[in-house]
Design a protein around this motif. Sequence first.
Motif, mmCIF file in Angstrom:
data_model
loop_
_atom_site.group_PDB
_atom_site.id
_atom_site.type_symbol
_atom_site.label_atom_id
_atom_site.label_comp_id
_atom_site.label_asym_id
_atom_site.label_seq_id
_atom_site.Cartn_x
_atom_site.Cartn_y
_atom_site.Cartn_z
ATOM 1 N N ARG A 126 -10.031 -4.945 -4.426
ATOM 2 C CA ARG A 126 -10.649 -6.289 -4.069
ATOM 3 C C ARG A 126 -9.822 -6.616 -2.853
ATOM 4 O O ARG A 126 -10.579 -7.205 -1.567
ATOM 5 C CB ARG A 126 -10.615 -7.312 -5.047
ATOM 6 N N ALA A 127 -8.643 -6.579 -2.829
ATOM 7 C CA ALA A 127 -7.709 -6.733 -1.596
ATOM 8 C C ALA A 127 -8.333 -5.874 -0.298
ATOM 9 O O ALA A 127 -8.313 -6.499 0.779
ATOM 10 C CB ALA A 127 -6.324 -6.590 -1.835
ATOM 11 N N GLU A 128 -8.333 -4.715 -0.696
ATOM 12 C CA GLU A 128 -8.947 -3.691 0.660
ATOM 13 C C GLU A 128 -10.064 -4.216 1.183
ATOM 14 O O GLU A 128 -10.109 -4.447 2.384
ATOM 15 C CB GLU A 128 -8.837 -2.349 0.072
ATOM 16 N N ARG A 129 -11.015 -4.459 0.144
ATOM 17 C CA ARG A 129 -12.349 -4.845 0.666
ATOM 18 C C ARG A 129 -12.371 -6.139 1.371
ATOM 19 O O ARG A 129 -13.033 -6.564 2.419
ATOM 20 C CB ARG A 129 -13.444 -4.974 -0.453
ATOM 21 N N GLY A 165 -2.403 4.009 -16.364
ATOM 22 C CA GLY A 165 -2.904 2.721 -16.389
ATOM 23 C C GLY A 165 -3.650 2.406 -15.084
ATOM 24 O O GLY A 165 -3.166 2.792 -14.065
ATOM 25 N N ALA A 166 -4.597 1.607 -15.256
ATOM 26 C CA ALA A 166 -5.349 1.083 -14.026
ATOM 27 C C ALA A 166 -5.471 -0.123 -13.713
ATOM 28 O O ALA A 166 -6.403 -0.843 -13.501
ATOM 29 C CB ALA A 166 -6.920 1.801 -14.117
ATOM 30 N N ALA A 167 -4.484 -0.785 -14.327
ATOM 31 C CA ALA A 167 -4.497 -2.226 -14.186
ATOM 32 C C ALA A 167 -4.486 -2.798 -13.068
ATOM 33 O O ALA A 167 -5.202 -3.968 -12.789
ATOM 34 C CB ALA A 167 -3.188 -2.835 -15.208
ATOM 35 N N GLY A 168 -3.786 -2.125 -11.956
ATOM 36 C CA GLY A 168 -3.736 -3.014 -10.396
ATOM 37 C C GLY A 168 -4.816 -2.399 -9.902
ATOM 38 O O GLY A 168 -5.017 -2.681 -8.593
ATOM 39 N N LEU A 169 -5.608 -1.277 -10.147
ATOM 40 C CA LEU A 169 -6.607 -0.583 -9.450
ATOM 41 C C LEU A 169 -7.821 -1.663 -8.821
ATOM 42 O O LEU A 169 -7.938 -1.540 -7.618
ATOM 43 C CB LEU A 169 -7.419 0.430 -10.250
ATOM 44 N N ALA A 202 -9.407 4.506 6.974
ATOM 45 C CA ALA A 202 -8.229 4.304 7.388
ATOM 46 C C ALA A 202 -7.443 3.917 5.982
ATOM 47 O O ALA A 202 -6.218 4.245 5.711
ATOM 48 C CB ALA A 202 -8.297 3.157 8.403
ATOM 49 N N ALA A 203 -7.945 3.047 5.333
ATOM 50 C CA ALA A 203 -7.457 2.602 3.875
ATOM 51 C C ALA A 203 -7.119 3.501 2.971
ATOM 52 O O ALA A 203 -6.350 3.485 2.269
ATOM 53 C CB ALA A 203 -8.306 1.316 3.385
ATOM 54 N N GLY A 204 -8.338 4.473 2.935
ATOM 55 C CA GLY A 204 -8.140 5.785 1.720
ATOM 56 C C GLY A 204 -7.289 6.866 2.313
ATOM 57 O O GLY A 204 -7.220 7.670 1.313
ATOM 58 N N ASP A 205 -6.817 7.083 3.560
ATOM 59 C CA ASP A 205 -6.119 8.298 4.070
ATOM 60 C C ASP A 205 -5.149 8.014 4.932
ATOM 61 O O ASP A 205 -5.548 7.271 5.803
ATOM 62 C CB ASP A 205 -7.203 9.391 4.280
ATOM 63 N N ALA A 206 -4.017 8.714 5.045
ATOM 64 C CA ALA A 206 -2.868 8.443 5.741
ATOM 65 C C ALA A 206 -3.285 9.069 7.094
ATOM 66 O O ALA A 206 -2.922 8.326 8.046
ATOM 67 C CB ALA A 206 -1.738 9.081 5.371
ATOM 68 N N LEU A 228 -4.041 -1.324 6.413
ATOM 69 C CA LEU A 228 -3.354 0.002 6.091
ATOM 70 C C LEU A 228 -2.211 -0.304 5.034
ATOM 71 O O LEU A 228 -2.214 0.762 4.104
ATOM 72 C CB LEU A 228 -2.713 0.283 7.271
ATOM 73 N N ASP A 229 -1.329 -1.408 4.919
ATOM 74 C CA ASP A 229 -0.521 -1.521 3.714
ATOM 75 C C ASP A 229 -1.191 -1.576 2.492
ATOM 76 O O ASP A 229 -0.942 -1.036 1.446
ATOM 77 C CB ASP A 229 0.301 -2.755 4.118
ATOM 78 N N ARG A 230 -2.441 -2.527 2.567
ATOM 79 C CA ARG A 230 -3.239 -2.597 1.283
ATOM 80 C C ARG A 230 -3.855 -1.163 0.615
ATOM 81 O O ARG A 230 -3.982 -0.835 -0.252
ATOM 82 C CB ARG A 230 -4.292 -3.655 1.315
ATOM 83 N N GLY A 231 -4.360 -0.375 1.807
ATOM 84 C CA GLY A 231 -4.720 1.060 1.838
ATOM 85 C C GLY A 231 -3.611 1.768 0.724
ATOM 86 O O GLY A 231 -4.019 2.562 0.030
ATOM 87 N N GLU A 232 -2.419 1.522 1.192
ATOM 88 C CA GLU A 232 -1.459 2.473 0.738
ATOM 89 C C GLU A 232 -1.162 1.868 -0.845
ATOM 90 O O GLU A 232 -1.113 2.873 -1.618
ATOM 91 C CB GLU A 232 -0.026 2.290 1.338
ATOM 92 N N ARG A 233 -1.284 0.861 -1.099
ATOM 93 C CA ARG A 233 -1.372 0.205 -2.527
ATOM 94 C C ARG A 233 -2.380 0.802 -3.212
ATOM 95 O O ARG A 233 -2.243 1.016 -4.516
ATOM 96 C CB ARG A 233 -1.236 -1.119 -2.505
ATOM 97 N N LEU A 234 -3.652 0.707 -2.532
ATOM 98 C CA LEU A 234 -4.776 1.049 -3.148
ATOM 99 C C LEU A 234 -4.729 2.591 -3.726
ATOM 100 O O LEU A 234 -4.973 3.030 -4.829
ATOM 101 C CB LEU A 234 -5.968 0.888 -2.400
#
Length: 265
Positions: A96-99, A87-91, A135-139, A69-75
């Motif tokens: 990848r981290a979420e998957r 910019g999409a440098a971290g996207l 869950a990662a994509g929505d609060a 869920l934390d990684r989902g927030e970052r994503l």
Amino acid sequence: MAEEKLLERLYGLPLEGFVAARDEAARHLRQDGKAEVAEQVAELRKPTVSAWAVNQLARRHPARLGELLDRGERLRAAHRSALAGRGAAGLAAAGRAERQVVAELVRLAARELEAAGRASSQAVLDRIAGTLHAAAGDAVAARLVRGGRLARDLDPSGFGDLGPLAAEEAGHNGEPVARQGRERRQELRRVRDEARKQAAVTADRAIMAKREAERLRAAAAQAEEAATRARAAADTATKAEREASERAATSAEALAEAEARLAKV
């Protein structure tokens, strides 16, 4: 709070014990005079196998789920930044981290199913992954998954503006992957539509069952009323019989007395 503890217990039970425990809890609530709460408990749906497995992740692996869920927030933050033109440098890295965490959680869920004596088919594992991606994509979906009380799977395409496929497509920038994403979304929508149809059929059956129960309750009430009338009639007849017996005895005594007087004349 007692109802919260009850829900927590029900959704933490082995899957095969859910229905019996739910019905027993509803019965006790009715006996305690909590008819409204009892009705709500009685209507709780048994979780699907995949939803049950996700619920167990929330109970047995909360730290690992929290990491997802934390990684989902970052994503989601990286996705918003890309959409805003910052910019999409971290996207791609966030995707990848979420998957990666989803894949690890799916393996943990498969172990939970195996420990419970249940098969983890690829279809079941795909549904678990879909719920975790949601869950990662929505609060809102994250809160539902963290609560550990899912009855049905969550569809990633039905929550928020971010799904794992969007991140995958943005990270790879390839038409084949984009095409796979579209096909995957179509498949998810097909599964969702089929689930909705099944839910509608189940709801119709529930309505029919409720009507039949109401009919039977009305018939039982009529039978009880008829039985009450029959008991009252039987009591009246018994009383009449007793009074007639008493009058007959009195008449017999009078006749015997009269015959005795005649015999003396």
